[in-house]
Design an enzyme around this catalytic site. Structure first.
Site, PDB file in Angstrom:
ATOM      1  N   CYS A  37      20.724  10.289 -13.484  1.00 31.12           N
ATOM      2  CA  CYS A  37      19.666  11.472 -13.337  1.00 31.12           C
ATOM      3  C   CYS A  37      20.410  12.808 -13.057  1.00 31.12           C
ATOM      4  O   CYS A  37      21.677  12.692 -12.986  1.00 31.12           O
ATOM      5  CB  CYS A  37      18.611  11.050 -12.184  1.00 31.12           C
ATOM      6  SG  CYS A  37      18.703  11.537 -10.830  1.00 31.12           S
ATOM      7  N   THR A  39      20.293  14.709 -10.440  1.00 27.62           N
ATOM      8  CA  THR A  39      20.652  14.566  -9.100  1.00 27.62           C
ATOM      9  C   THR A  39      22.101  13.918  -9.254  1.00 27.62           C
ATOM     10  O   THR A  39      23.221  14.388  -8.462  1.00 27.62           O
ATOM     11  CB  THR A  39      19.942  13.844  -8.197  1.00 27.62           C
ATOM     12  OG1 THR A  39      18.544  14.594  -8.201  1.00 27.62           O
ATOM     13  CG2 THR A  39      20.278  14.035  -6.665  1.00 27.62           C
ATOM     14  N   HIS A  42      24.517  16.366 -10.542  1.00 26.03           N
ATOM     15  CA  HIS A  42      24.786  17.400  -9.526  1.00 26.03           C
ATOM     16  C   HIS A  42      25.887  16.770  -8.543  1.00 26.03           C
ATOM     17  O   HIS A  42      27.006  17.288  -8.106  1.00 26.03           O
ATOM     18  CB  HIS A  42      23.630  17.808  -8.710  1.00 26.03           C
ATOM     19  CG  HIS A  42      22.635  18.579  -9.443  1.00 26.03           C
ATOM     20  ND1 HIS A  42      23.042  19.631 -10.223  1.00 26.03           N
ATOM     21  CD2 HIS A  42      21.455  18.596  -9.445  1.00 26.03           C
ATOM     22  CE1 HIS A  42      22.007  20.190 -10.874  1.00 26.03           C
ATOM     23  NE2 HIS A  42      21.022  19.717 -10.233  1.00 26.03           N
ATOM     24  N   HIS A  60      19.908   5.464  -7.851  1.00 22.73           N
ATOM     25  CA  HIS A  60      18.444   5.272  -7.273  1.00 22.73           C
ATOM     26  C   HIS A  60      17.611   4.963  -8.247  1.00 22.73           C
ATOM     27  O   HIS A  60      16.648   4.489  -7.895  1.00 22.73           O
ATOM     28  CB  HIS A  60      18.336   6.573  -6.428  1.00 22.73           C
ATOM     29  CG  HIS A  60      18.029   7.627  -7.147  1.00 22.73           C
ATOM     30  ND1 HIS A  60      19.104   8.596  -7.573  1.00 22.73           N
ATOM     31  CD2 HIS A  60      17.155   8.242  -7.721  1.00 22.73           C
ATOM     32  CE1 HIS A  60      18.775   9.530  -8.108  1.00 22.73           C
ATOM     33  NE2 HIS A  60      17.294   9.385  -8.503  1.00 22.73           N
ATOM     34  N   GLU A  61      17.909   5.041  -9.617  1.00 20.53           N
ATOM     35  CA  GLU A  61      16.814   5.010 -10.667  1.00 20.53           C
ATOM     36  C   GLU A  61      17.071   3.300 -11.073  1.00 20.53           C
ATOM     37  O   GLU A  61      17.614   3.031 -11.991  1.00 20.53           O
ATOM     38  CB  GLU A  61      16.945   5.652 -11.821  1.00 20.53           C
ATOM     39  CG  GLU A  61      16.775   7.213 -11.429  1.00 20.53           C
ATOM     40  CD  GLU A  61      16.796   8.065 -12.855  1.00 20.53           C
ATOM     41  OE1 GLU A  61      16.566   9.333 -12.786  1.00 20.53           O
ATOM     42  OE2 GLU A  61      17.157   7.578 -13.895  1.00 20.53           O
ATOM     43  N   CYS A  90      10.448   7.876   8.015  1.00 18.35           N
ATOM     44  CA  CYS A  90      10.372   7.644   9.337  1.00 18.35           C
ATOM     45  C   CYS A  90       9.134   6.937  10.103  1.00 18.35           C
ATOM     46  O   CYS A  90       9.062   6.109  10.882  1.00 18.35           O
ATOM     47  CB  CYS A  90      10.570   8.706  10.288  1.00 18.35           C
ATOM     48  SG  CYS A  90       9.351   9.924  10.446  1.00 18.35           S
ATOM     49  N   CYS A  93       6.724  11.087  11.973  1.00 18.13           N
ATOM     50  CA  CYS A  93       6.685  12.457  11.883  1.00 18.13           C
ATOM     51  C   CYS A  93       5.237  12.830  11.367  1.00 18.13           C
ATOM     52  O   CYS A  93       4.579  12.229  10.899  1.00 18.13           O
ATOM     53  CB  CYS A  93       7.696  13.226  10.956  1.00 18.13           C
ATOM     54  SG  CYS A  93       7.219  12.904   9.110  1.00 18.13           S
ATOM     55  N   CYS A  96       4.394  11.809   7.970  1.00 17.63           N
ATOM     56  CA  CYS A  96       3.814  10.651   7.494  1.00 17.63           C
ATOM     57  C   CYS A  96       2.803  10.126   8.360  1.00 17.63           C
ATOM     58  O   CYS A  96       1.716   9.563   7.779  1.00 17.63           O
ATOM     59  CB  CYS A  96       4.948   9.531   8.344  1.00 17.63           C
ATOM     60  SG  CYS A  96       6.557   9.498   7.661  1.00 17.63           S
ATOM     61  N   CYS A 104       8.420  13.106   4.029  1.00 18.72           N
ATOM     62  CA  CYS A 104       8.680  12.712   5.576  1.00 18.72           C
ATOM     63  C   CYS A 104       9.670  14.008   6.004  1.00 18.72           C
ATOM     64  O   CYS A 104      10.472  14.322   5.281  1.00 18.72           O
ATOM     65  CB  CYS A 104       9.293  11.629   5.658  1.00 18.72           C
ATOM     66  SG  CYS A 104      10.331  11.268   7.430  1.00 18.72           S
TER      67      CYS A 104
END
Length: 341
Positions: A37, A39, A42, A60-61, A90, A93, A96, A104
């Site tokens: 992707c 990212t 990058h 991650h895809e 987490c 927070c 969340c 988050c």
């Protein structure tokens, strides 16, 4: 087992990885395919060297097959085909607590902040998984994550059947936003400079405009009978599109900011006052966006195969990234991570 590691300076190395046994609440996956992707690009260009721990396995895809489940995991079993929603939140927070774990305060994006999926095996938390229907292949499954981004964007914009939407930017995410918008019954126009991407949009049945060659404001006026776009998606990340988005939006139109801008853009706030516009942000996705993306592929509302430009083996990950640099008008390149034979 093999794993790819980003080594900096546009280089990946193939190393002997380590299969991590799943702990409580975790699942070990045999990784099928991982998409590349924006990212990831990058990272490849060194833009995120301060965030990524070099050397690191990124990606991650992803789609894969459950290989082993850890203690307490009852929802999944070995052999099931899944995709991963790569957000580690987490749970404590204020975001969340309010039900917005996807943004988050302490969010870790898997494959960027923590090791990712360009490897044969990947161990993740079971709560990140979504099951694939039998009629969705692992190659198609690798596009669920970016399609979920588009589903989230369309949901945030509250786009409805019969409305007219303009997508500013015809890259992979822009085209997927347009496809989701069309899939829910909206009419779509894509604004893009690249002729190959404009042709791709036309083949998918979208109206198109090249703002370098045509007056986009006049074209949108003619397309909407003078009303303006009900929704505008800013997906390009350039100042010119930010100027355009307020000009082409209708009275009480909605603008969805999808792109990440490298510099703070200048926004014409007068148009927000004059036309009572709304501006919403859209970041990543929620669980329901993954469910919708899977359903849109499974039901045939989106022909996701058209978005797959190339498939390369893990050993050729360097060449795959270099080819994207050389062929920026392509859509989605996949890496066969070799975990599923």
């Amino acid at each position: 087992m093999k794993a790819s590691q980003y080594a900096g300076n546009k280089k990946f190395t193939i190393v002997e990885g380590e299969r991590v046994a799943p702990g409580a609440g975790e699942v070990c996956l045999k990784v099928g395919y991982t998409g590349i992707c924006g990212t990831d690009m990058h990272i490849y260009h060194g833009v995120m060297d301060k965030r990524v721990s070099i050397p690191q396995t990124t990606g991650h895809e992803v789609s894969g097959v459950v290989d082993e489940v850890g203690e307490g995991v009852t929802d999944y079993k070995p052999g099931e085909r899944v995709v991963v929603r790569p957000l580690d939140y987490c749970g404590e927070c204020p975001a969340c607590d309010a039900g917005h774990s996807h943004i988050c305060h302490n969010l870790k994006f898997m494959g960027i902040d923590t090791p990712g999926s360009f490897q044969n095996y990947w161990t993740v938390k079971a709560r990140t998984l979504h099951r694939l229907p039998e009629n969705v292949s692992l190659q198609q499954g690798a596009l669920v994550e970016p399609l979920s981004v588009a589903c989230h964007d369309v949901a945030r914009a509250r786009l409805k059947t019969g409305e007219k939407a303009v997508v500013l930017g015809g890259g992979p995410i822009g085209q997927l936003v347009a496809a989701v918008a069309k899939g829910i019954g909206a009419e779509v126009m894509v604004s893009e400079l690249n002729p190959a991407r404009l042709k791709f949009s036309e083949e998918l049945g979208f109206e198109t405009v090249n703002p370098k060659e045509e007056d986009i404001e006049e074209k949108v006026k003619a397309w909407t009978n003078g009303k303006g776009a009900d929704v505008v998606f800013e997906v390009s990340g350039v100042q010119a599109a930010v100027e355009t988005m307020t000009q082409i939006a209708s009275v009480r139109g909605r603008i969805c900011m999808v792109a990440i801008h490298a510099e703070k853009p200048l926004v014409n706030l007068f148009h927000f006052f004059w036309k009572e516009l709304e501006l919403v942000g859209a970041r990543v996705y929620e669980a329901e966006d993954f469910d919708q993306a899977i359903d849109m592929i499974s039901s045939g509302k989106i022909d996701i195969d058209r978005f797959i430009t190339s498939v390369s083996p893990l050993d050729e990950i360097d060449e795959a990234f270099a080819n994207i640099d050389a062929n920026p008008e392509g859509m989605k390149s996949l890496i066969n991570c070799g975990g599923v034979q």
